[in-house]
Write a protein that holds these residues in place. Sequence first.
Motif, PDB file in Angstrom:
ATOM      1  N   UNK A  17     -55.600  28.545  28.244  1.00  0.00           N
ATOM      2  CA  UNK A  17     -54.442  29.366  28.629  1.00  0.00           C
ATOM      3  C   UNK A  17     -53.138  28.806  28.063  1.00  0.00           C
ATOM      4  N   UNK A  18     -52.819  27.524  28.283  1.00  0.00           N
ATOM      5  CA  UNK A  18     -51.563  27.013  27.710  1.00  0.00           C
ATOM      6  C   UNK A  18     -51.529  27.046  26.186  1.00  0.00           C
ATOM      7  N   UNK A  19     -52.676  26.789  25.536  1.00  0.00           N
ATOM      8  CA  UNK A  19     -52.679  26.808  24.077  1.00  0.00           C
ATOM      9  C   UNK A  19     -52.388  28.203  23.532  1.00  0.00           C
ATOM     10  N   UNK A  20     -53.042  29.227  24.076  1.00  0.00           N
ATOM     11  CA  UNK A  20     -52.819  30.583  23.581  1.00  0.00           C
ATOM     12  C   UNK A  20     -51.417  31.087  23.927  1.00  0.00           C
ATOM     13  N   UNK A  21     -50.838  30.590  24.992  1.00  0.00           N
ATOM     14  CA  UNK A  21     -49.456  30.965  25.324  1.00  0.00           C
ATOM     15  C   UNK A  21     -48.446  30.314  24.387  1.00  0.00           C
ATOM     16  N   UNK A  22     -48.871  29.274  23.678  1.00  0.00           N
ATOM     17  CA  UNK A  22     -47.981  28.613  22.723  1.00  0.00           C
ATOM     18  C   UNK A  22     -47.929  29.320  21.367  1.00  0.00           C
ATOM     19  N   UNK A  23     -48.776  30.333  21.170  1.00  0.00           N
ATOM     20  CA  UNK A  23     -48.789  31.063  19.900  1.00  0.00           C
ATOM     21  C   UNK A  23     -47.511  31.908  19.772  1.00  0.00           C
ATOM     22  N   UNK A  24     -46.759  31.640  18.718  1.00  0.00           N
ATOM     23  CA  UNK A  24     -45.533  32.401  18.437  1.00  0.00           C
ATOM     24  C   UNK A  24     -45.591  32.879  16.989  1.00  0.00           C
ATOM     25  N   UNK A  25     -44.451  33.364  16.478  1.00  0.00           N
ATOM     26  CA  UNK A  25     -44.415  33.787  15.075  1.00  0.00           C
ATOM     27  C   UNK A  25     -44.086  32.629  14.143  1.00  0.00           C
ATOM     28  N   UNK A  26     -44.140  31.380  14.653  1.00  0.00           N
ATOM     29  CA  UNK A  26     -43.886  30.190  13.856  1.00  0.00           C
ATOM     30  C   UNK A  26     -45.162  29.718  13.171  1.00  0.00           C
ATOM     31  N   UNK A  27     -45.084  29.452  11.885  1.00  0.00           N
ATOM     32  CA  UNK A  27     -46.220  28.976  11.109  1.00  0.00           C
ATOM     33  C   UNK A  27     -46.773  27.675  11.691  1.00  0.00           C
ATOM     34  N   UNK A  28     -45.872  26.732  11.981  1.00  0.00           N
ATOM     35  CA  UNK A  28     -46.287  25.416  12.480  1.00  0.00           C
ATOM     36  C   UNK A  28     -46.949  25.524  13.850  1.00  0.00           C
ATOM     37  N   UNK A  29     -46.405  26.359  14.725  1.00  0.00           N
ATOM     38  CA  UNK A  29     -46.971  26.471  16.077  1.00  0.00           C
ATOM     39  C   UNK A  29     -48.386  27.028  16.034  1.00  0.00           C
TER      40      UNK A  29
END
Length: 442
Positions: free
Chosen positions: A335-347
């Motif tokens: 859950x926390x990992x998938x919530x960290x997905x943004x439009x940032x390449x590095x993230x």
Amino acid sequence: MSNAEHIAKDRVPDGVRPPSRVRQLAAASIGNAVEWYDWYAYSFLAVYFAEQVFPKGAGNSLVPLLSTFAVFAVGFFMRPVGGLLMGAIADRRGRRTALTLTILLMGGGSLLVALTPTYAATGVLAPLVLVLARLVQGLSVGGEFAASTTFLVESAGPGRRGLFSSFQYVSTTAGQLLASATAALLAALLTEQQMGQWGWRVAFLFGALLSLLGLWIRRGAQETLPRARDAGTPHAQRPADRPGLFEALRRHPRQSLLICGITAGGTIAYYTWTTYLPTYAQVNAGFDKGEALTVGTLSLVFFALLQPLGGLLSDRVGRKPLLLGFSLGFAVLAVPLLHLVTDSFVSLLLVQCAGMVLLTGYTSVAAAVNAEVFPARVRAAGIGFPYSLTVALFGGTAPYVGTWFKQAGHADLFPWYVAALCLVSFLVYLTLPETSRRELEK
């Protein structure tokens, strides 16, 4: 003489040269990589050909993509059939015979995808052809895992089964990596309009050609099933003594259920992190299509390098610690990992690589654990059917379920779905005996 070579020598008749470890690994791995290139090219290119094959729904741009992922899932539901039929062939006629059939079916399915007409030109015939192609490929890949898993593990000896097992996902990842890299290269060289019109077909034509290469390599493999290898000797097993189609299910029901529990968490985590995550980032965070494919390619390189390390570690400390670490890690962190997905390449790259580290606890030992559950007589069919059924129910539907949650306005529920299935597998792993030190049952 190494332990693996000693075991291999014991399995061949007098006067017959024992199989080369490298040659056996190459026969299984290169052919398997070709199989999975053909299978995964579909998911990486779905965003480009969806609108060519399926009509848009009124006011909803996700309808073609949902339809394409639904066909992806349909292909998975042929996998149990393939696992049962090809597994039975592997147990009756030999692992090499089954491996030859699977790669022929996969190449034919890939060619059919490449030649699928557009909806504008042929109407409903277009999705029907695509469904047929995925059914053929599903039949192939369902049998591939069963046959190649048994072939790899039987080519090794005690103390090396984890290492040999890891090449199942090394080669799977190599095929997936090749598919991802091919899609990324085509996306970089062609405009989005060209990709949607004809560029995606190039990748599937390439896959059909690769299948011929895999077929040629597999013809040089040496059989690991004694009764199939010795079929021409006076003591060959009679046809009446060969295992029946449902013998594994009938005589080993507990082991069949165990394979389902072992696989459930692993397959949802695997298909989410290695296949669906680029699309998840596009749909939920507005991530660029081309950059998402690039991130996927880089993370798959990292993942492939981890597999032999995980396999070697399991030969030293056992399979169970790795499985427990994988399942508990995903149950807590999905859950926390998938919530960290943004439009940032590095993230996105960091999230994908973090998941790959956890996932290695399952993928590097899955083939060994499955093979160690069943005796050789029904090993391929015993693995093939319950494994493929579980993958169809939870792995093949992952992209569709994730996209459906988004369409329904509940995108945040998908990470919890992944975590829950990994928790179920964690409970199963707690009950598993350690099998890494046991002799492989014959």
